[in-house]
Design a protein around this motif. Structure first.
Motif, PDB file in Angstrom:
ATOM      1  N   THR A   1      23.136  31.384  54.078  1.00  0.00           N
ATOM      2  CA  THR A   1      22.669  32.256  53.000  1.00  0.00           C
ATOM      3  C   THR A   1      22.067  31.398  51.889  1.00  0.00           C
ATOM      4  O   THR A   1      22.372  30.215  51.765  1.00  0.00           O
ATOM      5  CB  THR A   1      23.822  33.081  52.389  1.00  0.00           C
TER       6      THR A   1
ATOM      7  N   TYR B   1      20.404  32.261  47.616  1.00  0.00           N
ATOM      8  CA  TYR B   1      20.186  33.358  46.656  1.00  0.00           C
ATOM      9  C   TYR B   1      19.234  32.974  45.525  1.00  0.00           C
ATOM     10  O   TYR B   1      18.932  33.802  44.674  1.00  0.00           O
ATOM     11  CB  TYR B   1      21.533  33.773  46.042  1.00  0.00           C
TER      12      TYR B   1
ATOM     13  N   LEU C   1      19.373  33.777  55.064  1.00  0.00           N
ATOM     14  CA  LEU C   1      19.738  35.156  54.736  1.00  0.00           C
ATOM     15  C   LEU C   1      19.994  35.278  53.241  1.00  0.00           C
ATOM     16  O   LEU C   1      20.822  34.543  52.694  1.00  0.00           O
ATOM     17  CB  LEU C   1      21.026  35.532  55.499  1.00  0.00           C
TER      18      LEU C   1
ATOM     19  N   GLY D   1      21.935  37.151  51.529  1.00  0.00           N
ATOM     20  CA  GLY D   1      23.033  38.062  51.857  1.00  0.00           C
ATOM     21  C   GLY D   1      23.466  38.866  50.638  1.00  0.00           C
ATOM     22  O   GLY D   1      23.376  38.387  49.500  1.00  0.00           O
ATOM     23  N   ASP D   2      23.993  40.070  50.922  1.00  0.00           N
ATOM     24  CA  ASP D   2      24.549  40.824  49.793  1.00  0.00           C
ATOM     25  C   ASP D   2      25.868  40.207  49.334  1.00  0.00           C
ATOM     26  O   ASP D   2      26.447  40.634  48.336  1.00  0.00           O
ATOM     27  CB  ASP D   2      24.678  42.322  50.108  1.00  0.00           C
ATOM     28  N   SER D   3      26.321  39.150  50.043  1.00  0.00           N
ATOM     29  CA  SER D   3      27.447  38.347  49.555  1.00  0.00           C
ATOM     30  C   SER D   3      27.133  37.775  48.179  1.00  0.00           C
ATOM     31  O   SER D   3      28.040  37.332  47.470  1.00  0.00           O
ATOM     32  CB  SER D   3      27.752  37.196  50.531  1.00  0.00           C
TER      33      SER D   3
ATOM     34  N   ASP E   1      19.058  41.257  53.049  1.00  0.00           N
ATOM     35  CA  ASP E   1      20.246  42.006  53.480  1.00  0.00           C
ATOM     36  C   ASP E   1      20.255  43.367  52.778  1.00  0.00           C
ATOM     37  O   ASP E   1      20.324  43.435  51.543  1.00  0.00           O
ATOM     38  CB  ASP E   1      21.482  41.193  53.075  1.00  0.00           C
TER      39      ASP E   1
ATOM     40  N   LYS F   1      18.299  42.624  57.418  1.00  0.00           N
ATOM     41  CA  LYS F   1      19.547  42.759  58.172  1.00  0.00           C
ATOM     42  C   LYS F   1      20.270  43.993  57.665  1.00  0.00           C
ATOM     43  O   LYS F   1      20.206  44.303  56.477  1.00  0.00           O
ATOM     44  CB  LYS F   1      20.437  41.522  57.971  1.00  0.00           C
TER      45      LYS F   1
ATOM     46  N   HIS G   1      24.270  43.599  62.476  1.00  0.00           N
ATOM     47  CA  HIS G   1      25.495  42.947  61.951  1.00  0.00           C
ATOM     48  C   HIS G   1      26.671  43.840  62.310  1.00  0.00           C
ATOM     49  O   HIS G   1      26.773  44.955  61.795  1.00  0.00           O
ATOM     50  CB  HIS G   1      25.352  42.778  60.431  1.00  0.00           C
TER      51      HIS G   1
ATOM     52  N   VAL H   1      24.360  39.565  64.092  1.00  0.00           N
ATOM     53  CA  VAL H   1      25.478  38.817  63.494  1.00  0.00           C
ATOM     54  C   VAL H   1      26.787  39.411  63.996  1.00  0.00           C
ATOM     55  O   VAL H   1      26.970  40.635  63.991  1.00  0.00           O
ATOM     56  CB  VAL H   1      25.420  38.887  61.941  1.00  0.00           C
TER      57      VAL H   1
ATOM     58  N   GLU I   1      30.602  39.188  62.974  1.00  0.00           N
ATOM     59  CA  GLU I   1      31.460  38.642  61.905  1.00  0.00           C
ATOM     60  C   GLU I   1      32.932  38.898  62.206  1.00  0.00           C
ATOM     61  O   GLU I   1      33.342  40.038  62.446  1.00  0.00           O
ATOM     62  CB  GLU I   1      31.070  39.251  60.544  1.00  0.00           C
TER      63      GLU I   1
ATOM     64  N   ILE J   1      29.902  34.400  62.631  1.00  0.00           N
ATOM     65  CA  ILE J   1      30.598  33.882  61.443  1.00  0.00           C
ATOM     66  C   ILE J   1      32.056  34.264  61.658  1.00  0.00           C
ATOM     67  O   ILE J   1      32.397  35.450  61.686  1.00  0.00           O
ATOM     68  CB  ILE J   1      29.988  34.401  60.110  1.00  0.00           C
TER      69      ILE J   1
ATOM     70  N   VAL K   1      26.294  31.373  61.267  1.00  0.00           N
ATOM     71  CA  VAL K   1      25.853  31.578  59.889  1.00  0.00           C
ATOM     72  C   VAL K   1      27.033  31.303  58.969  1.00  0.00           C
ATOM     73  O   VAL K   1      28.175  31.603  59.305  1.00  0.00           O
ATOM     74  CB  VAL K   1      25.282  33.010  59.656  1.00  0.00           C
TER      75      VAL K   1
ATOM     76  N   VAL L   1      28.104  31.261  54.573  1.00  0.00           N
ATOM     77  CA  VAL L   1      27.725  31.521  53.181  1.00  0.00           C
ATOM     78  C   VAL L   1      27.593  30.154  52.498  1.00  0.00           C
ATOM     79  O   VAL L   1      28.503  29.323  52.585  1.00  0.00           O
ATOM     80  CB  VAL L   1      28.806  32.396  52.490  1.00  0.00           C
TER      81      VAL L   1
HETATM   82  O1  KIV Z   1      26.019  38.885  53.049  1.00  0.00           O
HETATM   83  C1  KIV Z   1      26.208  37.911  53.787  1.00  0.00           C
HETATM   84  O2  KIV Z   1      26.286  36.756  53.364  1.00  0.00           O
HETATM   85  C2  KIV Z   1      26.361  38.169  55.206  1.00  0.00           C
HETATM   86  C3  KIV Z   1      26.729  37.028  56.095  1.00  0.00           C
HETATM   87  C4  KIV Z   1      28.161  36.702  55.937  1.00  0.00           C
HETATM   88  C5  KIV Z   1      26.378  37.273  57.510  1.00  0.00           C
HETATM   89  O3  KIV Z   1      26.196  39.266  55.634  1.00  0.00           O
END
Ligand code: KIV
Length: 282
Positions: free
Chosen positions: A22, A24, A41, A43-45, A83, A113, A137, A180, A182, A203, A213, A215
């Motif tokens: 990931t 950002y 990615l 990611g929405d993380s 994401d 994703k 995912h 993915v 998870e 993951i 993958v 984070v």
């Molecule tokens: O949002 C994210 O970082 C994810 C990954 C953990 C695959 O979806």
């Protein structure tokens, strides 16, 4: 030219493992791209590691687009995957299309994703028909954390394992270019990986997936609230940052920063003249 979905699919066919991470923001994405990462990615993380939310659920489309644009600006070669946040693709296919298109048009991402298997397969199919590459995912899908009752391993019972296998097949049929997995038990990930033609990216899903993958905050040791069992810290930047910032505070306090090296020079006679002038103007 950026990495394409065909190149990713061919990697599975060749048995070449696929790395994904990931990112950002511009600076981190640039370093990751320079290191040769094929898939990034957004990611929405980011809701948790960048914005301090407890889950990914509050993340909005506007927040995702903002970060996606920064990552795209920082990269030249990696495929950037946006994401799709909670409830931006569930209600109607039109919603899914409109929001996925925002990632591509406004964000500059090359694919999206989304979380879910059979339940989102129709929407995935429509996105792919409209020319938007989709990564699936399944397994632990963090947007459904309240439904799962926590961040748990998924697929341990015979029923759950069959459901996951069916989800993977449904996504493959709908046209995803990768899936993915998870927090899925390693033997189940292996079976799914063997049963689908598209790459699986794990993951917390064992080493038999076609790719992995992580984070970026977990990998670099930047997030201290918790470290998932499946994360490996390749660096512990939180210690480096704390030490650097604490040194900076000490040096400012004792006056040893800045030195001449960090100071800008000018013609001293101008200052001397200014100091002599009683009015303060030259
Ligand atoms: O949002 C994210 O970082 C994810 C990954 C953990 C695959 O979806």
């Amino acid at each position: 030219m950026r990495v394409t979905i065909n190149e990713i699919k061919e990697m599975k066919q060749r048995g070449e493992k696929i790395a994904m991470i990931t990112a950002y923001d511009y600076s981190t994405a640039k370093l990751i791209d320079e290191a040769g990462m094929p898939l990034i990615l957004v990611g929405d993380s980011l809701g948790m590691v960048m914005l301090g939310y407890e889950t990914t659920i509050p993340v909005t489309m506007d927040e995702m687009i903002h970060h996606t644009r920064a990552v795209v600006r920082g990269t030249q070669r990696a495929m950037v995957i946006g994401d799709m946040p909670f409830m931006t693709y569930h209600v109607t296919t039109e919603d899914a299309l409109r929001n996925a298109a925002r990632f591509i048009q406004e964000g500059g991402a090359q694919s999206v994703k989304l979380e879910g298997g059979e339940t989102v397969a129709e929407k995935v199919k429509r996105l792919v028909e409209c020319g938007i590459p989709v990564m699936g995912h399944i397994g632990l899908t963090p947007q459904s954390v309240h439904q799962f009752g926590g961040f748990k391993v998924v697929g341990k019972t015979p029923e759950a394992a069959v459901r996951l296998l069916n989800d993977a097949k449904a996504l493959e049929e709908a046209g995803v270019f990768a899936i993915v997995l998870e927090t899925v038990p390693a033997p189940l990930s292996k079976l799914i990986t063997e049963r689908v033609s598209v790459p699986t990216i794990g993951i917390g899903a064992g080493s038999d997936c076609d790719g992995q993958v992580q984070v970026v905050h977990d990998l670099l040791g930047l997030f201290t609230d918790f470290v998932p069992k499946h994360a490996k810290q390749y660096a512990v930047l939180c210690d480096t940052i704390r030490a650097a910032v604490s040194d900076y505070i000490s040096e400012v306090k004792e006056g040893s920063f800045p030195t001449e090296k960090q100071s800008y020079k000018m013609d001293e006679s101008i200052i001397a003249e200014l100091a002599r002038s009683s009015s303060g103007t030259v």
